[in-house]
Design an enzyme around this catalytic site. Structure first.
Site, PDB file in Angstrom:
ATOM      1  N   TRP A   1      -9.018   0.837 -18.580  1.00  0.00           N
ATOM      2  CA  TRP A   1      -9.451   2.132 -19.114  1.00  0.00           C
ATOM      3  C   TRP A   1     -10.775   2.024 -19.840  1.00  0.00           C
ATOM      4  CZ3 TRP A   1      -7.919   5.969 -16.579  1.00  0.00           C
ATOM      5  CH2 TRP A   1      -6.664   5.946 -15.971  1.00  0.00           C
TER       6      TRP A   1
ATOM      7  N   LYS B   1       1.351  11.008 -22.742  1.00  0.00           N
ATOM      8  CA  LYS B   1       2.188   9.861 -23.107  1.00  0.00           C
ATOM      9  C   LYS B   1       2.984  10.194 -24.365  1.00  0.00           C
ATOM     10  CE  LYS B   1      -1.633   7.798 -20.949  1.00  0.00           C
ATOM     11  NZ  LYS B   1      -1.113   7.408 -19.699  1.00  0.00           N
TER      12      LYS B   1
ATOM     13  N   ASP C   1     -10.420   5.357 -27.719  1.00  0.00           N
ATOM     14  CA  ASP C   1      -9.463   5.969 -26.789  1.00  0.00           C
ATOM     15  C   ASP C   1      -8.075   5.492 -27.217  1.00  0.00           C
ATOM     16  OD1 ASP C   1      -7.811   6.698 -24.710  1.00  0.00           O
ATOM     17  OD2 ASP C   1      -9.023   5.783 -23.118  1.00  0.00           O
TER      18      ASP C   1
HETATM   19  N1  PMP Z   1      -7.330   6.267 -21.176  1.00  0.00           N
HETATM   20  C1  PMP Z   1      -6.141   5.672 -21.177  1.00  0.00           C
HETATM   21  C2  PMP Z   1      -5.877   4.584 -22.177  1.00  0.00           C
HETATM   22  C3  PMP Z   1      -5.147   6.053 -20.262  1.00  0.00           C
HETATM   23  O1  PMP Z   1      -3.958   5.452 -20.258  1.00  0.00           O
HETATM   24  C4  PMP Z   1      -5.433   7.099 -19.339  1.00  0.00           C
HETATM   25  C5  PMP Z   1      -4.407   7.600 -18.348  1.00  0.00           C
HETATM   26  N2  PMP Z   1      -3.368   6.793 -18.045  1.00  0.00           N
HETATM   27  C6  PMP Z   1      -6.697   7.677 -19.364  1.00  0.00           C
HETATM   28  C7  PMP Z   1      -7.611   7.246 -20.304  1.00  0.00           C
HETATM   29  C8  PMP Z   1      -7.062   8.771 -18.410  1.00  0.00           C
HETATM   30  O2  PMP Z   1      -6.367   9.929 -18.737  1.00  0.00           O
HETATM   31  P1  PMP Z   1      -6.404  11.224 -17.847  1.00  0.00           P
HETATM   32  O3  PMP Z   1      -5.731  10.906 -16.559  1.00  0.00           O
HETATM   33  O4  PMP Z   1      -5.661  12.226 -18.671  1.00  0.00           O
HETATM   34  O5  PMP Z   1      -7.825  11.606 -17.653  1.00  0.00           O
END
Ligand code: PMP
Length: 366
Positions: free
Chosen positions: A101, A202, A178
């Site tokens: 991520w 989550k 994040d």
């Molecule tokens: N950052 C993290 C730590 C994630 O776990 C996720 C999704 N699993 C995201 C960003 C991306 O999120 P989204 O699909 O809502 O854009």
């Protein structure tokens, strides 16, 4: 009706009392004669819902008054672009890459910075070690003049968590974090950060909603080309309602916040999460059949990847788990093996059921 123990990384299991309350209120919210999905976002009913949600969220995380809370759309991924648009301010931003991520966030920032005439710079990466640990202080190459320093405090795919305040990089520039996959799972000191963001699916509620906590002094720095709907200052001035916000997602988030308060808040959640994670890690560490490869001081309480030492048994493991009402345990394809995501809504009984199943599966196949 049978509800399974759902170990999905997200969208993830929600607290059952929240779903029941939402079901009860689906057709008629508090005597309004219609459901939340059907009401005007500018009416007094929805205004009370979003105001209560924000107040409860602020209380849960003890958010200081010089921070704005924004309820935005586009998920955490949109923030990967929105953050440099708003905070780069013609300069260079540092990125720590500790998993998939933060690597994605860095990639998007490079793209946006390139278009805006700024830069995104790699200030440290744990990729050579397969993202199995946090970065050490002596591995960081920090720019003291960076516009901000971005990090992901819980890597959902690799199961690496930066949870303790003393694990944060020593830096005077605004920290941008994040926290999508561990927000509200433990107390945090918001004042250590310039900006915190978290996709909802989550520990908060439905996907699509993303919550941003941003310090006042970071508003008003957006690049000229930033669309109004992506400008934090504009959204803050409009109470997250420049346009129609994701009303139902905000309502469910509000119910989750009330549920969290009734559980005793994030400190009580942390104690429960420590108990759940310890149960699974202790079992994995004592096992010859399974393994988790993340360094102990870097392990996530929320996302626990593990491997069967004999990978040929993976399909049988997953089929048996499903038959035992334990679902969504397949690991992310980039890591392989299994992953148990055990967010706030997962009860200890769910982790116990998983460990019991794993012990039994190992005894039958070892
Ligand atoms: N950052 C993290 C730590 C994630 O776990 C996720 C999704 N699993 C995201 C960003 C991306 O999120 P989204 O699909 O809502 O854009």
């Amino acid at each position: 009706m049978t509800r399974v123990f759902n170990f999905s990384a997200g969208p993830a299991a929600l607290p059952e009392p929240v779903l029941r309350q939402a079901a009860e209120e689906m057709l008629d919210w508090h005597g309004a004669g219609c459901g939340v999905m059907e009401m005007s976002h500018r009416g007094k009913e929805f205004t009370s819902i979003i105001e209560q949600a924000e107040a409860d969220f602020r209380e849960l995380l003890a958010i200081p008054s010089n921070y704005r809370v924004l309820f935005l759309q586009g998920g955490a991924t949109q923030q990967f672009a929105q953050i440099p648009m708003n905070l780069l301010n013609g300069g260079s931003a540092d990125y720590l890459v500790t998993g998939s991520w933060s690597k994605k966030a860095y990639g998007e920032a490079q793209h946006v910075a390139g278009a805006l005439g700024g830069a995104a710079r790699l200030a440290g990466s744990a990729e050579a070690d397969g993202f199995t640990r946090l970065l050490r202080a002596d591995e960081l190459d920090l720019d003291a003049n960076a516009s901000y320093l971005h990090l992901c405090t819980n890597e959902t795919i690799h199961g690496v968590e930066l949870g303790e305040a003393d694990q944060l990089p020593a830096s005077a520039v605004p920290l941008v974090a994040d926290m999508s996959s561990h927000i509200l799972s433990r107390p945090i000191d918001v004042s250590r950060f310039g900006l915190i963001y978290a996709g909802a699916q989550k520990n908060i509620g439905p996907s699509g909603l993303v919550i941003v906590i941003v310090r006042d002094d970071l508003l008003g720095r957006a690049a000229a080309a930033t669309p109004a709907v992506m400008d934090y200052k504009v959204m803050a001035e409009h109470g997250s309602m420049l346009n129609t916000p994701p009303t139902y997602a905000i309502y469910i988030a509000g119910l989750v916040f009330q549920w969290l308060k009734a559980q005793g808040g994030v400190a009580a959640m942390e104690a429960a999460n420590v108990a759940k994670a310890s149960l699974l890690y202790d079992f994995l560490d004592a096992s010859e059949f399974y393994e988790n490869r993340v360094a102990r001081d870097s392990r996530s309480r929320m996302n626990i990847p593990f491997l069967l030492r004999d990978e040929a048994l993976n399909d049988a493991f997953l089929a048996g788990a499903k038959a035992a009402a334990l679902t969504q345990l397949k690991g992310h394809k980039s890591v392989g093996g299994m992953r148990a995501s055990i967010y706030n809504a997962m009860p200890l009984a769910g982790v116990q059921a998983l460990v019991d199943y794993m012990r039994d599966f190992a005894a039958r196949n070892g």
